[in-house]
Design an enzyme around this catalytic site. Structure first.
Site, PDB file in Angstrom:
ATOM      1  N   CYS A 138      -2.286   5.263   0.079  1.00 20.76           N
ATOM      2  CA  CYS A 138      -0.865   5.082  -0.213  1.00 20.76           C
ATOM      3  C   CYS A 138      -0.671   5.277  -1.713  1.00 20.76           C
ATOM      4  CB  CYS A 138      -0.460   3.673   0.214  1.00 20.76           C
ATOM      5  SG  CYS A 138       1.239   3.242  -0.187  1.00 20.76           S
ATOM      6  N   ASN A 139       0.159   6.226  -2.074  1.00 21.54           N
ATOM      7  CA  ASN A 139       0.416   6.486  -3.495  1.00 21.54           C
ATOM      8  C   ASN A 139       1.115   5.297  -4.144  1.00 21.54           C
ATOM      9  OD1 ASN A 139       0.045   9.730  -3.918  1.00 21.54           O
ATOM     10  ND2 ASN A 139       0.628   9.199  -1.837  1.00 21.54           N
ATOM     11  N   THR A 140       2.063   4.715  -3.406  1.00 20.56           N
ATOM     12  CA  THR A 140       2.838   3.608  -3.952  1.00 20.56           C
ATOM     13  C   THR A 140       1.922   2.408  -4.233  1.00 20.56           C
ATOM     14  OG1 THR A 140       4.614   4.366  -2.480  1.00 20.56           O
ATOM     15  CG2 THR A 140       4.941   2.254  -3.558  1.00 20.56           C
ATOM     16  N   TYR A 193       7.146   0.136   1.697  1.00 23.30           N
ATOM     17  CA  TYR A 193       6.897  -0.416   0.364  1.00 23.30           C
ATOM     18  C   TYR A 193       7.827   0.220  -0.680  1.00 23.30           C
ATOM     19  CZ  TYR A 193       2.247  -2.446   1.553  1.00 23.30           C
ATOM     20  OH  TYR A 193       1.222  -3.190   2.062  1.00 23.30           O
ATOM     21  N   GLY A 194       8.073   1.514  -0.477  1.00 23.25           N
ATOM     22  CA  GLY A 194       8.634   2.337  -1.549  1.00 23.25           C
ATOM     23  C   GLY A 194      10.059   2.029  -1.969  1.00 23.25           C
ATOM     24  N   CYS A 253       3.475  11.182  -1.064  1.00 25.23           N
ATOM     25  CA  CYS A 253       3.475   9.977  -0.235  1.00 25.23           C
ATOM     26  C   CYS A 253       2.737  10.364   1.035  1.00 25.23           C
ATOM     27  CB  CYS A 253       4.904   9.545   0.087  1.00 25.23           C
ATOM     28  SG  CYS A 253       5.037   8.318   1.413  1.00 25.23           S
ATOM     29  N   THR A 254       1.843   9.493   1.501  1.00 26.59           N
ATOM     30  CA  THR A 254       0.999   9.884   2.630  1.00 26.59           C
ATOM     31  C   THR A 254       1.766   9.976   3.953  1.00 26.59           C
ATOM     32  OG1 THR A 254       0.314   7.573   2.875  1.00 26.59           O
ATOM     33  CG2 THR A 254      -1.144   9.042   1.609  1.00 26.59           C
ATOM     34  N   HIS A 255       2.991   9.477   3.973  1.00 31.38           N
ATOM     35  CA  HIS A 255       3.801   9.645   5.183  1.00 31.38           C
ATOM     36  C   HIS A 255       4.356  11.078   5.323  1.00 31.38           C
ATOM     37  CE1 HIS A 255       3.903   5.234   5.432  1.00 31.38           C
ATOM     38  NE2 HIS A 255       4.501   5.328   6.616  1.00 31.38           N
ATOM     39  N   ASP A 273      -2.731   1.425   4.439  1.00 31.03           N
ATOM     40  CA  ASP A 273      -1.410   1.924   4.020  1.00 31.03           C
ATOM     41  C   ASP A 273      -0.364   0.929   4.523  1.00 31.03           C
ATOM     42  OD1 ASP A 273       0.615   3.691   3.054  1.00 31.03           O
ATOM     43  OD2 ASP A 273       0.856   4.562   5.042  1.00 31.03           O
ATOM     44  N   SER A 274       0.884   1.160   4.141  1.00 31.81           N
ATOM     45  CA  SER A 274       1.961   0.310   4.669  1.00 31.81           C
ATOM     46  C   SER A 274       2.206   0.600   6.149  1.00 31.81           C
ATOM     47  CB  SER A 274       3.240   0.574   3.885  1.00 31.81           C
ATOM     48  OG  SER A 274       3.585   1.953   3.981  1.00 31.81           O
TER      49      SER A 274
HETATM   50  N1  DGL Z   1       2.601   5.922   2.354  1.00 35.21           N
HETATM   51  C1  DGL Z   1       3.013   5.331   1.125  1.00 35.21           C
HETATM   52  C2  DGL Z   1       2.767   6.265  -0.058  1.00 35.21           C
HETATM   53  O1  DGL Z   1       1.877   7.093  -0.010  1.00 35.21           O
HETATM   54  C3  DGL Z   1       4.401   4.758   0.995  1.00 35.21           C
HETATM   55  C4  DGL Z   1       5.024   4.233   2.166  1.00 35.21           C
HETATM   56  C5  DGL Z   1       6.082   3.172   1.975  1.00 35.21           C
HETATM   57  O2  DGL Z   1       7.078   3.379   1.265  1.00 35.21           O
HETATM   58  O3  DGL Z   1       5.844   2.165   2.605  1.00 35.21           O
HETATM   59  O4  DGL Z   1       3.415   6.174  -1.069  1.00 35.21           O
END
Ligand code: DGL
Length: 259
Positions: free
Chosen positions: A70-72, A39-40, A183-185, A7-8
């Site tokens: 990570c979805n992104t 990332y997002g 988003c996994t966060h 993930d990021s």
């Molecule tokens: N955890 C990432 C997701 O599931 C995104 C995190 C980010 O924006 O870096 O989309």
């Protein structure tokens, strides 16, 4: 066998936590691309390059399967990665819109999807929603501050609470039956969300479904040997030892709170 999870940042730990719970007898190599988190809020092209660099490095560690936690990152690079590594089982993630629409069907209420601005701006997300949302009940809300809050381990401060209240103010929550954490966060914020949201609103995220698919894929490939011990090696692209310790604490927090 070593399962690589990427993930990021801290978000992928929500998937790692579920993977250790469900598949405890394998080993894990967890990588956070802290050099480039978040990332997002960056461009698709920029993030595509970061993902490929990170995964190329992970491949040097002999991983047997890859979870893009990570979805992104999945929206942007899963196809490229599958082309580059045709023999590697790769599991990606997408916001759990389909199960949410199905679960919500009988309530007559709407579905609200939280995700990063980048995920929500990509054609893949629109394709997903148009595939599963026949009756037009899905709304989407970009939550750009949540990843920075999570990375600084602010899960339930007043500042975070105010941010949620501000973002949710335009919505009549009585109309909604379910919120999708795309988003996994975001699962780190579940206890705070439970406090803020009316009790009729369910909260779903993608980690259970993702790990179920991982387990099924390992089984199908005949790879699940069960000879590991749930050992995790943590790495981040800044090579910051303190961040690795923070990831261990965050994983304990997730496990302790069953998030
Ligand atoms: N955890 C990432 C997701 O599931 C995104 C995190 C980010 O924006 O870096 O989309």
């Amino acid at each position: 066998m070593t399962i690589g999870i990427f993930d990021s940042g801290m978000g992928g730990l929500t998937v790692l936590s579920e993977a250790i719970r469900r598949i405890p007898m394998e080993d894990y190599y967890f990588v956070a691309d802290t050099l480039h988190v978040p990332y997002g809020t960056k461009s698709k092209e920029e993030v595509h390059g970061y993902i490929l660099d990170t995964v190329h490095d992970m491949m040097k560690h002999d991983i047997d399967a890859l979870v893009i936690a990570c979805n992104t990152a999945t929206s942007i690079a899963v196809e490229t990665l599958r082309e580059e590594y045709p023999n590697l089982p790769i599991i990606g993630m997408e916001p759990a819109v389909k199960p949410a629409v199905e679960m919500n069907h009988s309530t007559g209420r709407r579905v609200l999807v939280f995700a990063t601005p980048l995920t929500l701006s990509l054609p893949k997300y629109y394709a997903l929603v148009s595939r599963v949302d026949d009756s037009g009940i899905v709304d989407s809300l970009p939550m750009e501050k949540l990843v920075p809050f999570c990375e600084s381990m602010k899960y339930d401060t007043d500042e975070v609470k105010e941010y949620f209240l501000e973002q949710l103010a335009p919505f009549d929550l009585e109309d909604y039956g379910i919120i999708v954490l795309g988003c996994t966060h975001y699962p780190y914020f579940k206890p705070l969300l439970r406090e803020i949201l009316p009790s009729h609103i369910d909260i779903v995220d993608g980690s259970t479904g993702t790990v179920r698919r991982l387990a099924a894929l390992l089984h199908r490939y005949g790879m699940a040997r069960g000879k590991g011990s749930g050992k995790v090696v943590f790495h981040n692209t800044n090579e910051d030892k303190i961040y690795n310790e923070r990831m261990k604490d965050a994983l304990t927090y997730l496990q302790h709170n069953q998030l």
